[in-house]
Each structure stands twice: as structure tokens, then as C-alpha cells.
Motif scaffolding. Sequence first.
Motif, PDB file in Angstrom:
ATOM      1  N   ARG A 105       6.847  11.631 -10.195  1.00  0.00           N
ATOM      2  CA  ARG A 105       6.595  12.992  -9.629  1.00  0.00           C
ATOM      3  C   ARG A 105       8.376  13.746  -9.628  1.00  0.00           C
ATOM      4  NH1 ARG A 105       4.715  16.279  -4.137  1.00  0.00           N
ATOM      5  NH2 ARG A 105       5.170  18.744  -4.896  1.00  0.00           N
ATOM      6  N   PHE A 106       9.120  12.906  -9.171  1.00  0.00           N
ATOM      7  CA  PHE A 106      11.076  13.794  -8.698  1.00  0.00           C
ATOM      8  C   PHE A 106      11.458  13.393  -9.672  1.00  0.00           C
ATOM      9  CE2 PHE A 106       8.044  15.216  -4.660  1.00  0.00           C
ATOM     10  CZ  PHE A 106       8.513  16.432  -5.226  1.00  0.00           C
ATOM     11  N   GLY A 107      11.130  11.611  -9.794  1.00  0.00           N
ATOM     12  CA  GLY A 107      12.521  10.934 -10.415  1.00  0.00           C
ATOM     13  C   GLY A 107      12.833  10.377  -9.523  1.00  0.00           C
ATOM     14  N   TYR A 108      13.494   8.291 -10.244  1.00  0.00           N
ATOM     15  CA  TYR A 108      14.112   7.821  -9.179  1.00  0.00           C
ATOM     16  C   TYR A 108      15.864   8.301  -8.288  1.00  0.00           C
ATOM     17  CZ  TYR A 108      16.062   3.677  -7.282  1.00  0.00           C
ATOM     18  OH  TYR A 108      16.739   2.519  -6.179  1.00  0.00           O
ATOM     19  N   GLY A 109      15.782   8.120  -7.119  1.00  0.00           N
ATOM     20  CA  GLY A 109      17.074   8.274  -7.139  1.00  0.00           C
ATOM     21  C   GLY A 109      17.038  10.282  -6.368  1.00  0.00           C
ATOM     22  N   THR A 110      16.310  11.234  -6.907  1.00  0.00           N
ATOM     23  CA  THR A 110      16.939  12.737  -7.129  1.00  0.00           C
ATOM     24  C   THR A 110      16.480  12.833  -5.734  1.00  0.00           C
ATOM     25  OG1 THR A 110      14.223  13.199  -7.159  1.00  0.00           O
ATOM     26  CG2 THR A 110      15.120  13.435  -9.003  1.00  0.00           C
ATOM     27  N   ALA A 119      13.147  13.102  -4.280  1.00  0.00           N
ATOM     28  CA  ALA A 119      12.027  12.159  -3.809  1.00  0.00           C
ATOM     29  C   ALA A 119      12.736  11.695  -2.729  1.00  0.00           C
ATOM     30  CB  ALA A 119      12.503  11.305  -5.856  1.00  0.00           C
ATOM     31  N   ASP A 120      14.076  11.459  -2.828  1.00  0.00           N
ATOM     32  CA  ASP A 120      14.668  10.566  -0.773  1.00  0.00           C
ATOM     33  C   ASP A 120      14.293  11.307  -0.253  1.00  0.00           C
ATOM     34  OD1 ASP A 120      16.360   9.065  -2.901  1.00  0.00           O
ATOM     35  OD2 ASP A 120      18.028   9.920  -2.486  1.00  0.00           O
ATOM     36  N   TRP A 121      14.132  12.862  -0.328  1.00  0.00           N
ATOM     37  CA  TRP A 121      14.048  12.963   0.950  1.00  0.00           C
ATOM     38  C   TRP A 121      11.973  12.714   1.645  1.00  0.00           C
ATOM     39  CZ3 TRP A 121       9.875  16.244   2.192  1.00  0.00           C
ATOM     40  CH2 TRP A 121       9.960  17.057   3.199  1.00  0.00           C
ATOM     41  N   ALA A 122      11.900  12.092   0.550  1.00  0.00           N
ATOM     42  CA  ALA A 122      10.039  12.418   0.310  1.00  0.00           C
ATOM     43  C   ALA A 122      10.026  10.465   0.495  1.00  0.00           C
ATOM     44  CB  ALA A 122       8.864  12.307  -0.512  1.00  0.00           C
ATOM     45  N   ILE A 123      10.451  10.164  -0.294  1.00  0.00           N
ATOM     46  CA  ILE A 123      10.916   8.298   0.819  1.00  0.00           C
ATOM     47  C   ILE A 123      11.580   8.915   2.308  1.00  0.00           C
ATOM     48  CG2 ILE A 123      11.757   6.339   0.262  1.00  0.00           C
ATOM     49  CD1 ILE A 123      11.560   7.244  -2.272  1.00  0.00           C
ATOM     50  N   LYS A 124      12.192   9.073   2.727  1.00  0.00           N
ATOM     51  CA  LYS A 124      12.811   9.024   4.159  1.00  0.00           C
ATOM     52  C   LYS A 124      11.359   9.853   4.773  1.00  0.00           C
ATOM     53  CE  LYS A 124      17.115   9.876   2.731  1.00  0.00           C
ATOM     54  NZ  LYS A 124      18.896  10.955   2.962  1.00  0.00           N
ATOM     55  N   GLN A 125      10.129  10.446   4.434  1.00  0.00           N
ATOM     56  CA  GLN A 125      10.057  10.899   5.263  1.00  0.00           C
ATOM     57  C   GLN A 125       8.453   9.489   5.450  1.00  0.00           C
ATOM     58  OE1 GLN A 125      10.583  13.846   6.902  1.00  0.00           O
ATOM     59  NE2 GLN A 125      11.875  14.241   5.371  1.00  0.00           N
ATOM     60  N   ILE A 126       7.926   8.882   4.725  1.00  0.00           N
ATOM     61  CA  ILE A 126       7.381   7.719   4.875  1.00  0.00           C
ATOM     62  C   ILE A 126       8.124   6.737   5.567  1.00  0.00           C
ATOM     63  CG2 ILE A 126       5.547   5.746   3.515  1.00  0.00           C
ATOM     64  CD1 ILE A 126       6.467   8.406   1.187  1.00  0.00           C
ATOM     65  N   CYS A 127       9.286   6.450   5.669  1.00  0.00           N
ATOM     66  CA  CYS A 127      10.178   5.165   5.502  1.00  0.00           C
ATOM     67  C   CYS A 127       9.978   5.704   7.412  1.00  0.00           C
ATOM     68  CB  CYS A 127      11.156   5.881   5.294  1.00  0.00           C
ATOM     69  SG  CYS A 127      12.779   3.907   6.297  1.00  0.00           S
ATOM     70  N   GLY A 128      10.343   6.698   7.888  1.00  0.00           N
ATOM     71  CA  GLY A 128      10.658   6.609   9.750  1.00  0.00           C
ATOM     72  C   GLY A 128      11.440   5.560  10.612  1.00  0.00           C
ATOM     73  N   ILE A 183       0.995  -1.339   0.472  1.00  0.00           N
ATOM     74  CA  ILE A 183       0.099   0.444  -0.062  1.00  0.00           C
ATOM     75  C   ILE A 183       1.227   1.443   0.076  1.00  0.00           C
ATOM     76  CG2 ILE A 183      -1.253   1.332   0.993  1.00  0.00           C
ATOM     77  CD1 ILE A 183      -3.073  -1.441   2.637  1.00  0.00           C
ATOM     78  N   ALA A 184       2.184   1.172   0.822  1.00  0.00           N
ATOM     79  CA  ALA A 184       2.371   2.256   0.264  1.00  0.00           C
ATOM     80  C   ALA A 184       3.651   2.423  -0.630  1.00  0.00           C
ATOM     81  CB  ALA A 184       3.295   2.333   1.766  1.00  0.00           C
ATOM     82  N   PHE A 185       4.114   1.515  -0.619  1.00  0.00           N
ATOM     83  CA  PHE A 185       4.831   1.394  -2.063  1.00  0.00           C
ATOM     84  C   PHE A 185       3.737   2.239  -3.157  1.00  0.00           C
ATOM     85  CE2 PHE A 185       6.159  -0.529  -6.348  1.00  0.00           C
ATOM     86  CZ  PHE A 185       7.183   0.140  -5.988  1.00  0.00           C
ATOM     87  N   ARG A 186       2.629   1.045  -3.459  1.00  0.00           N
ATOM     88  CA  ARG A 186       1.871   2.069  -4.838  1.00  0.00           C
ATOM     89  C   ARG A 186       1.260   3.542  -4.687  1.00  0.00           C
ATOM     90  NH1 ARG A 186       2.804  -2.535  -7.983  1.00  0.00           N
ATOM     91  NH2 ARG A 186       2.468  -4.068  -7.156  1.00  0.00           N
ATOM     92  N   MET A 187       0.607   3.687  -3.469  1.00  0.00           N
ATOM     93  CA  MET A 187      -0.005   5.061  -3.120  1.00  0.00           C
ATOM     94  C   MET A 187       0.997   6.120  -2.443  1.00  0.00           C
ATOM     95  SD  MET A 187      -3.453   3.492  -2.088  1.00  0.00           S
ATOM     96  CE  MET A 187      -4.374   2.419  -2.243  1.00  0.00           C
ATOM     97  N   LYS A 188       2.135   5.958  -1.969  1.00  0.00           N
ATOM     98  CA  LYS A 188       3.065   7.217  -1.443  1.00  0.00           C
ATOM     99  C   LYS A 188       4.186   7.605  -2.064  1.00  0.00           C
ATOM    100  CE  LYS A 188       0.369   7.112   2.604  1.00  0.00           C
ATOM    101  NZ  LYS A 188       0.595   7.109   4.380  1.00  0.00           N
ATOM    102  N   ILE A 189       4.601   5.939  -2.169  1.00  0.00           N
ATOM    103  CA  ILE A 189       5.946   5.572  -2.356  1.00  0.00           C
ATOM    104  C   ILE A 189       6.636   5.856  -4.552  1.00  0.00           C
ATOM    105  CG2 ILE A 189       8.654   4.312  -2.914  1.00  0.00           C
ATOM    106  CD1 ILE A 189       7.651   3.630  -0.223  1.00  0.00           C
ATOM    107  N   TYR A 190       6.147   5.147  -4.776  1.00  0.00           N
ATOM    108  CA  TYR A 190       6.292   5.203  -6.249  1.00  0.00           C
ATOM    109  C   TYR A 190       5.696   6.149  -6.910  1.00  0.00           C
ATOM    110  CZ  TYR A 190       6.297   3.872 -10.902  1.00  0.00           C
ATOM    111  OH  TYR A 190       6.270   4.192 -12.923  1.00  0.00           O
ATOM    112  N   PRO A 191       4.800   7.090  -6.480  1.00  0.00           N
ATOM    113  CA  PRO A 191       4.107   8.083  -7.266  1.00  0.00           C
ATOM    114  C   PRO A 191       5.224   9.192  -6.760  1.00  0.00           C
ATOM    115  CG  PRO A 191       2.285   7.509  -5.811  1.00  0.00           C
ATOM    116  CD  PRO A 191       3.213   5.956  -5.112  1.00  0.00           C
ATOM    117  N   GLU A 192       6.172   9.748  -5.662  1.00  0.00           N
ATOM    118  CA  GLU A 192       7.205  10.560  -5.473  1.00  0.00           C
ATOM    119  C   GLU A 192       7.908  10.022  -6.372  1.00  0.00           C
ATOM    120  OE1 GLU A 192       6.809  13.168  -3.578  1.00  0.00           O
ATOM    121  OE2 GLU A 192       5.431  12.350  -2.569  1.00  0.00           O
ATOM    122  N   ILE A 193       8.040   8.999  -6.622  1.00  0.00           N
ATOM    123  CA  ILE A 193       9.289   8.662  -7.825  1.00  0.00           C
ATOM    124  C   ILE A 193       8.938   9.624  -9.088  1.00  0.00           C
ATOM    125  CG2 ILE A 193      10.431   6.565  -9.344  1.00  0.00           C
ATOM    126  CD1 ILE A 193      10.567   5.258  -6.868  1.00  0.00           C
TER     127      ILE A 193
END
Length: 167
Positions: free
Chosen positions: A118-123, A126-135, A106-116
Amino acid sequence: MCCIIYKPKGVQMPSLDILSKIKKLNHNGYGFVSTNHFHKGLDYRTFLRHLSEVGDDEDCIIHFRLATHGSICRANCHPFAENGVYFAHNGTLNVYPVGDMTDSEIAFRMKIYPEIQRFGYGTKQADWAIKQICGYSRFAMMYQGEVRLFGDYKILNGIYYSNLRWL
């Protein structure tokens, strides 16, 4: 709690003894993605057979699942994939349940992948947004052979482990 293993290119695969110890604690599914291979399923012997095809010259993300959300089935094994982006998770995430999907998917498909997207893999964005989800969780991702790790990993003999509960 699941276990993610990241074996970098140029490093030997963890021993069968180590994999067996991890399996004893995380026996609800197995999967991996490498530079040239992808497999996930519920049968450990089949998993090992496919994993044996991964060369030392390949990056490889391996996931052992201990079910917390979602049923024990192949679809709920990691890594999850979307348009060539592979994702594995260790931990729990605060997401609203959707059908039989895991919190990870759910997190990957609805939160993480949309950030990728939006911003591109490895940017940085995107890394900042993913870190916020990661906790306090750990994530491992691969896209076109490039691996990204999020969270606190332990390193033993050049291999990254999301936890060492199996020791």
C-alpha cells in the motif's frame, strides 16, 4: 522465544561459539537472508555451510526458531519472503491461526506485506503501520538489500540481537 541477528555490512559474522549458544535455545529451524544469499531449513550443519558463503561486505539477517505456533518444518522457518521482501520475527503476535502457519507468517502475509504494498517499503506510512503490529516483538526485514529493524535490539560488537538469552 526465537532469536534474530542482524549483521551489518562491514561487520564480521558472529562466531561459531555464539551461534552454537543461540542454537541450544532455538533449535527448531534456521534461516538467513543476505545481500546475495537466502537459505532456510532444519539442518544446522547445512545452515552453517550456506551461512559461511556470506561475506563481511553483505548485510545479513539470521533467524533461529523456537517453535511456538506451527509445526517444526522448513516452511515455518524464517525468513518468510514475498516478492523480494524478507521478514523475520522474534516474539508472539495476537493473530488468528490459519492452518499450520506460524503467527509470524500470518502477520507478515496478512498485515505487514499489505501495508508495504500500500505505502511502499521503508516509507514513513508503512513503518508506522508495521510498528503498530510489532508491539513488544522484534521484526527484521530486507528488500533489495535495504534492512529495516523494528523493536528493541541489543548491540554487541556491531551486531544486533533481538535478545540476549543465550549469554
